[in-house]
Design a protein around this motif. Structure first.
Motif, PDB file in Angstrom:
ATOM      1  N   VAL A  12       3.810  -2.683  11.560  1.00  0.00           N
ATOM      2  CA  VAL A  12       4.847  -1.863  10.952  1.00  0.00           C
ATOM      3  C   VAL A  12       6.191  -2.551  11.158  1.00  0.00           C
ATOM      4  N   ARG A  47       1.399  -3.056   2.379  1.00  0.00           N
ATOM      5  CA  ARG A  47       0.551  -1.886   2.092  1.00  0.00           C
ATOM      6  C   ARG A  47       1.381  -0.614   2.169  1.00  0.00           C
ATOM      7  N   PHE A  96      10.355   2.016   7.381  1.00  0.00           N
ATOM      8  CA  PHE A  96       9.258   1.185   7.879  1.00  0.00           C
ATOM      9  C   PHE A  96       8.415   0.678   6.714  1.00  0.00           C
ATOM     10  N   LEU A  97       7.830  -0.478   6.919  1.00  0.00           N
ATOM     11  CA  LEU A  97       7.001  -1.078   5.876  1.00  0.00           C
ATOM     12  C   LEU A  97       5.821  -1.752   6.571  1.00  0.00           C
ATOM     13  N   GLU A  98       4.603  -1.410   6.102  1.00  0.00           N
ATOM     14  CA  GLU A  98       3.411  -1.970   6.729  1.00  0.00           C
ATOM     15  C   GLU A  98       3.044  -3.291   6.049  1.00  0.00           C
TER      16      GLU A  98
ATOM     17  N   PHE B   3       0.106   5.622   9.484  1.00  0.00           N
ATOM     18  CA  PHE B   3       1.392   5.273   8.886  1.00  0.00           C
ATOM     19  C   PHE B   3       1.546   5.876   7.490  1.00  0.00           C
ATOM     20  N   ILE B   4       2.734   6.405   7.216  1.00  0.00           N
ATOM     21  CA  ILE B   4       3.030   6.891   5.864  1.00  0.00           C
ATOM     22  C   ILE B   4       4.315   6.220   5.375  1.00  0.00           C
ATOM     23  N   SER B   5       4.290   5.737   4.144  1.00  0.00           N
ATOM     24  CA  SER B   5       5.468   5.096   3.563  1.00  0.00           C
ATOM     25  C   SER B   5       6.371   6.180   2.980  1.00  0.00           C
ATOM     26  N   ARG B   6       7.525   6.396   3.608  1.00  0.00           N
ATOM     27  CA  ARG B   6       8.413   7.474   3.160  1.00  0.00           C
ATOM     28  C   ARG B   6       8.727   7.374   1.670  1.00  0.00           C
TER      29      ARG B   6
END
Lengths: 248, 202
Positions: A12, A47, A96-98, B3-6
């Protein structure tokens, strides 16, 4: 051997900064915890996950040099895209960016591999080549480079000022633009798609054993790679990568 | 918590298609081109296809001979490791079963080799039993060079880099040995349904 290679785990990252490059292109500067480093030319997978668990993945070339503290990707907003409009319009600093990577061991260059280098880019295909130029600049490498960069118009040139700055103080770096759709008043550069005559004028002679990296939409990559082989380039010295409008 | 992408909503697929799409893939209508270097162009009068390596007798066909082999029409979904999938692609080609018919071998693996130096490795059981073809037509037309013509390997149940373009033969081997992308970070087997994209993916 291969089975024991470490897994590329999803990490992340935090968006540090968002830099507008052109009307349709932004760069995302990402802080990636425990980043293992990369080679110029490699890419990452991004993702996105919606609240209900739905996910979408895309690949983006890394535009930053391995020597920089953060990872930069450069994203072109595709109007009918699923991922690129989110990255370009929705994402904010602090989000945040995965992602996982680095990926790809072929379309890469390190200063110790030498040159001369011929870099040919179309549109956002400049991104992995920019990583190579930034890497070279970080080491003040004297490897001679010619970059031939095709854009639609002057407003569509990505990294324009940085390219000017890099070339201004470096006799071993030549940046040559061609503008295929619109040219500003007084434009004296090329004004057409890359063709045989242009490559004849720009490309290193095959005798100099150049390394060529070509990245852009498929028609550009196919045409340039074929022309370089016609010019006498060893096919094994011409490395290609596609940035097609295949999704987004 | 996962995880969640806002703010990400995404584009849902219709149920009929969703079951055909491996994890992390999206559907394209076009046919993207990917290759690591220039497109090789071998004249058909210099093209041949061979079966070599651990075999009782090597086999070789010229282009004209290859076209005489019994061919099949194939309709399959294809999945590229760069995330795109394309549904119901139609091909014509020769089953690898036909090429290996009656052959004596103790090999368990094959390495496909190609014009331009590209290679890719596969278990023998993944190219036999009606799972792989040497395809020379796509959607009723001769296969374009940029898509691998005159002929490419077609192994639709694995990521599409295994479907080697410009294929010129299969080398039968006792051990698995990495091909081009498999040496450069990509998975040895490449099952899209298990998302085996890169080294270390389970």
């Amino acid at each position: 051997m291969v089975a024991t290679r470490p897994r590329l785990t999803w990490r992340v990252a935090t968006v540090r900064d968002i830099v507008p490059e052109t009307a349709r292109v932004v760069s995302l500067v990402l802080d990636v915890p425990d980043w293992q480093g990369h080679r110029a030319g490699q890419h990452i997978d991004v993702r996105l996950t919606a609240e209900d668990g739905y996910q979408a993945q895309r690949s983006y070339s890394i535009a930053s040099a391995p020597e920089e503290p953060w990872i930069t990707i450069t994203v072109e907003r595709l109007e009918d895209g699923e991922v690129s409009p989110y990255l370009a319009d929705e994402l904010r600093p602090g989000d945040f960016l995965e992602l996982r990577g680095p990926i790809g061991g072929w379309f890469t260059w390190e200063t110790r591999e030498g040159g001369p280098l011929l870099l040919v880019a179309g549109g956002s295909g400049i991104a992995p080549l920019m990583a190579m130029l930034r890497h070279r600049a970080a080491w003040r490498s004297p490897v001679p480079v010619r970059l031939l960069y095709s854009s639609r118009s002057a407003q569509d040139i990505i990294y324009r000022e940085e390219l000017e700055r890099l070339a201004a103080n470096d006799p071993d770096l030549a940046v040559i633009h061609t503008l295929t759709r619109a040219q500003p008043k007084g434009w004296t550069g090329y004004r057409r798609r890359i063709d045989r005559e242009m490559l004849n004028e720009i490309a290193w002679a095959p005798e100099e054993r150049p390394r060529a990296f070509v990245c852009g939409p498929t028609p550009l990559v196919e045409a340039v790679a074929t022309l370089l082989v016609d010019l006498g380039y060893d096919p094994a010295s011409v490395k290609t990568e596609r940035f097609g409008p295949t999704g987004g | 918590m996962s995880f969640i992408s806002r703010g990400f909503k995404g584009r849902r697929r219709t149920a009929s298609v969703a079951g055909r799409l491996p994890p992390g893939q999206y559907i394209v209508d076009g046919f993207p081109v990917l290759s690591a270097g220039p497109t090789p162009r071998t004249p058909l009068d210099r093209w041949d296809f061979s079966i070599v390596g651990q075999v009782d007798q090597a086999r070789r066909w010229t282009w004209a001979e290859f076209l005489q082999l019994p061919a099949e029409e194939i309709t399959r979904d294809i999945h590229c490791v760069t995330k795109w999938s394309k549904l119901d692609t139609t091909w014509k080609g020769v089953s690898v079963d036909t090429l290996l018919d009656g052959l004596e071998t103790s090999a368990d693996y094959v390495l496909a080799f190609c014009d331009g130096g590209y290679t890719t490795n596969l278990p023998l059981e993944d190219v036999t039993g009606g799972k792989a073809w040497i395809a020379y037509e796509y959607e009723g037309q001769s296969l374009e060079p940029e898509h691998g013509g005159p002929a490419r390997l077609l192994v639709p149940h694995l990521y599409f880099w295994k479907s080697a373009k410009w294929v010129r033969g299969l080398e039968l081997l006792p051990e698995d040995q990495p091909g081009f992308w498999e040496s450069l970070g990509y998975h040895m087997y490449g099952d899209p349904w298990r998302e085996q994209r890169y080294w270390g993916d389970e």
